[in-house]
Design an enzyme around this catalytic site. Structure first.
Site, short mmCIF file in Angstrom:
data_model
loop_
_atom_site.label_atom_id
_atom_site.label_comp_id
_atom_site.label_asym_id
_atom_site.label_seq_id
_atom_site.Cartn_x
_atom_site.Cartn_y
_atom_site.Cartn_z
N ASN A 1 9.10 -42.98 -11.71
CA ASN A 1 9.57 -41.91 -12.59
C ASN A 1 10.36 -42.42 -13.80
OD1 ASN A 1 11.62 -42.57 -10.74
ND2 ASN A 1 12.58 -40.59 -11.01
N GLU B 1 18.04 -45.68 -2.35
CA GLU B 1 18.28 -44.58 -3.29
C GLU B 1 17.05 -43.68 -3.20
OE1 GLU B 1 19.14 -46.68 -7.05
OE2 GLU B 1 21.24 -46.56 -6.50
N CYS C 1 15.10 -38.04 -9.97
CA CYS C 1 15.64 -37.75 -8.64
C CYS C 1 16.82 -36.80 -8.72
CB CYS C 1 16.07 -39.05 -7.96
SG CYS C 1 17.18 -40.03 -9.00
N GLU D 1 25.09 -47.90 -5.42
CA GLU D 1 24.98 -48.95 -6.43
C GLU D 1 25.78 -48.45 -7.64
OE1 GLU D 1 21.30 -51.09 -6.82
OE2 GLU D 1 20.63 -50.49 -4.83
P1 NAD Z 1 7.45 -43.84 -3.00
O1 NAD Z 1 8.40 -43.89 -1.87
O2 NAD Z 1 6.09 -43.36 -2.77
O3 NAD Z 1 7.28 -45.30 -3.64
C1 NAD Z 1 8.38 -46.05 -4.12
C2 NAD Z 1 8.00 -47.52 -4.13
O4 NAD Z 1 7.82 -47.95 -2.77
C3 NAD Z 1 6.69 -47.83 -4.84
O5 NAD Z 1 6.83 -49.05 -5.52
C4 NAD Z 1 5.70 -47.95 -3.69
O6 NAD Z 1 4.59 -48.75 -3.96
C5 NAD Z 1 6.58 -48.60 -2.63
N1 NAD Z 1 6.12 -48.41 -1.26
C6 NAD Z 1 5.40 -47.37 -0.75
N2 NAD Z 1 5.19 -47.56 0.58
C7 NAD Z 1 5.79 -48.73 0.91
C8 NAD Z 1 5.90 -49.47 2.11
N3 NAD Z 1 5.36 -49.05 3.26
N4 NAD Z 1 6.60 -50.63 2.10
C9 NAD Z 1 7.17 -51.08 0.96
N5 NAD Z 1 7.07 -50.43 -0.23
C10 NAD Z 1 6.40 -49.26 -0.26
O7 NAD Z 1 8.18 -43.01 -4.14
P2 NAD Z 1 7.59 -42.56 -5.55
O8 NAD Z 1 6.66 -41.43 -5.33
O9 NAD Z 1 7.12 -43.77 -6.28
O10 NAD Z 1 8.91 -42.06 -6.30
C11 NAD Z 1 9.39 -40.77 -6.25
C12 NAD Z 1 10.55 -40.68 -5.28
O11 NAD Z 1 11.61 -41.54 -5.70
C13 NAD Z 1 11.16 -39.29 -5.24
O12 NAD Z 1 11.42 -38.95 -3.90
C14 NAD Z 1 12.48 -39.47 -6.00
O13 NAD Z 1 13.48 -38.53 -5.67
C15 NAD Z 1 12.85 -40.85 -5.62
N6 NAD Z 1 13.82 -41.42 -6.57
C16 NAD Z 1 15.11 -41.60 -6.16
C17 NAD Z 1 16.05 -42.10 -7.07
C18 NAD Z 1 17.49 -42.32 -6.66
O14 NAD Z 1 18.20 -43.01 -7.39
N7 NAD Z 1 17.96 -41.76 -5.56
C19 NAD Z 1 15.66 -42.40 -8.36
C20 NAD Z 1 14.34 -42.20 -8.73
C21 NAD Z 1 13.41 -41.71 -7.83
#
Ligand code: NAD
Length: 491
Positions: free
Chosen positions: A160, A259, A293, A472
């Protein structure tokens, strides 16, 4: 579809880009048009292993022992170089995300040099904990804790805010003397590879920054988190993946920073200036097409101003301009992918089944011939929903919000806190005491009053509940990316 790539996005290991293997590659898709703009080399287990080994070697070759002043000089040079190549970073960010150029310039890409400079400042200004111990028998001792790097840190980030979130972790990790292996999202690979060029030019020794591209399960994400050479994992992404990552790392008892997602509430009291609040809420609901997020998906509005706030939000939603990323007038981009759009559309249908009244949006817009292949969605607002509905409990991650009236302060606090998540909230009121009082009662890591997404990079950042573990930001980052060894010296 097999692309004729105009561009390869490559892994970066041990100070060099890895020659791509066409048979192990996937398409890089521009979500504004749906067009393939490049090919991404998917890292296999061997490439991930080489990346981790090269990071380990870089630590042993002296990076971990370099002075803070040396590391800070590299961080500052990296910040300058990102600014010199600002247009390249903008182009890569836009190709990956389709977000409006005005937003990428002012917010996302602009934060990358800020992240490097912030941690250069923070680490320079940080001292050590120390205590003089005086025992009853007269012995005295000096205790002081030296902070050592964690070691090899796996950095996994989502799509995002790809460059912003990547540099938010890379900068403090390097400031503390770690070597990193980063795994950007498969949907947004571009800027992580570009950052490798900049860090190399900034003088970062080979092996300290590595990039492995790919997916999660059975791909680079899994290979990285399962690798025994990893000393810690910092992960930003969905709560479901976060729990998986935590389980993967648990048997080796390594530190994990998570996060994760949110289902963030805004609470609007009836003493507000409606116009100001509507402007603030419109930002918090629709920024980045709702894909931050911290975005608001639940809005609780005190009954006397409910109709006015709702009318203002609907009016503002109609003013959003969906369009080409490079058009300066565009306010709102597409969702990240068609896959994500299918998920959001599922929630738009579900809301109707759950009895929502759709005030605006609810489907796929017509954005014109050139763009209709992209993953566009209409900004959508609902009334007639409540906290028992799935659309008010589950993170949707799109430009959507449910608007709900309330009567008393206690009721508003209970409604806002009635969630499994706990990332961010925003309270809107002219009563300062109430702002402090209600803001403190929000069960979240970040509680804003009369604003949203106003960040001080020295402040702790993170969530509670399903929104994550650990903090963080500022000193919290230095604590995560380093381990203290306490020396006790009898005087
Ligand atoms: P996601 O969990 O699908 O993927 C995040 C990352 O993890 C990607 O690089 C993905 O390839 C990797 N990944 C997926 N499965 C994995 C596994 N089994 N092992 C290791 N890595 C793996 O999330 P997304 O759809 O890319 O992002 C959106 C989400 O991120 C939303 O839930 C959003 O709220 C959250 N987010 C949180 C913050 C925060 O600071 N709290 C900030 C931005 C986004």
């Amino acid at each position: 579809m097999t692309a004729q790539p105009s561009q390869w996005i490559r892994n970066y290991v041990d100070g060099a880009f890895v020659d791509p293997v066409p048979t192990s590659a996937f398409d890089a898709v521009d979500p504004a048009t749906g067009a393939v703009y490049g090919r991404v080399h998917e890292a296999d287990e061997q490439i991930v292993d080489r990346a981790v080994s090269s990071a380990r070697r870089a630590l042993a070759n002296g990076w971990a022992d370099r002075s803070v002043a040396d590391r800070v000089a590299i961080l500052r040079r990296a910040a300058d170089l990102i600014e010199e190549r600002f247009d390249d970073f903008i182009a890569a960010e836009l190709a990956d995300t389709g977000k409006p150029v005005t937003q990428a310039r002012a917010l996302d890409v602009a934060r990358a040099p800020m992240n490097f400079r912030a941690y250069a400042d923070i680490v320079s200004a940080t001292g050590q904990e120390s205590y003089v111990t005086e025992l009853a028998d007269g012995r005295r001792a000096l205790n002081y804790a030296i902070r050592k790097p964690l070691g090899v840190v796996a950095i996994i980030v989502p799509w995002n805010l790809p460059l912003l979130l990547l540099t938010w972790k890379v900068a403090p990790a390097l400031a503390c003397g770690n070597a990193v292996v980063v795994k950007p999202s498969e949907d947004t690979p571009g800027t992580a590879s570009l950052l490798a060029e900049v860090l190399e030019q900034a003088g970062l020794p080979r092996g300290v920054y590595n990039v492995v591209h790919g997916f999660g399960a059975d791909s680079a994400g899994q290979f990285l988190t399962e690798h025994p050479g990893i000393d810690g994992v910092t992960f930003t992404g969905s709560s479901a993946t976060g729990t998986h990552v935590m389980k993967t790392v648990a048997p080796r008892v390594r530190p994990v920073s998570l996060e994760l997602g949110g289902k963030n509430a805004a609470v609007v009291f009836d003493d507000v200036d409606v116009e100001e609040v509507v402007a603030g809420l419109s930002r918090s609901i629709f920024t980045n097409t709702g894909q931050v997020c911290l975005c608001t998906e639940r809005v609780y509005i005190q009954r006397p101003v409910f109709d006015d706030v709702v009318a203002g939000l609907v009016e503002n939603a109609a003013k959003l301009r969906l369009g080409a990323p490079m058009d300066e007038a565009t306010t709102t981009g597409p969702l990240i992918s068609d896959k994500h759009r299918q998920k959001v559309l599922g929630y738009l249908d579900l809301a109707v089944q759950e009895g929502a009244e759709v005030l605006c949006g609810g489907g796929i817009p017509d954005v014109g011939m050139d763009l209709n292949g992209g993953s566009w969605i209409e900004p959508t607002l609902w009334t007639g929903v409540d906290n028992t509905d799935r659309v008010m409990r589950e993170e949707i991650f799109g430009p959507v919000a449910g608007l709900v009236p309330f009567d008393t302060e206690e009721e508003a606090i209970a409604l806002a806190n009635d969630t499994d998540y706990g990332l961010a909230s925003a309270v809107w009121t002219k009563d300062l005491q109430r702002g402090h009082r209600v803001g403190a009662k929000m069960n979240v890591g970040l509680s804003w009053v009369n604003t949203w997404y106003l960040r001080d990079l020295r402040a702790p950042f993170g969530g509670v509940g399903l929104s994550g573990i650990g903090r963080e930001g500022g000193q919290s980052s230095l604590h995560f990316y380093s381990e203290p060894t306490n020396l006790c010296i009898q005087l």
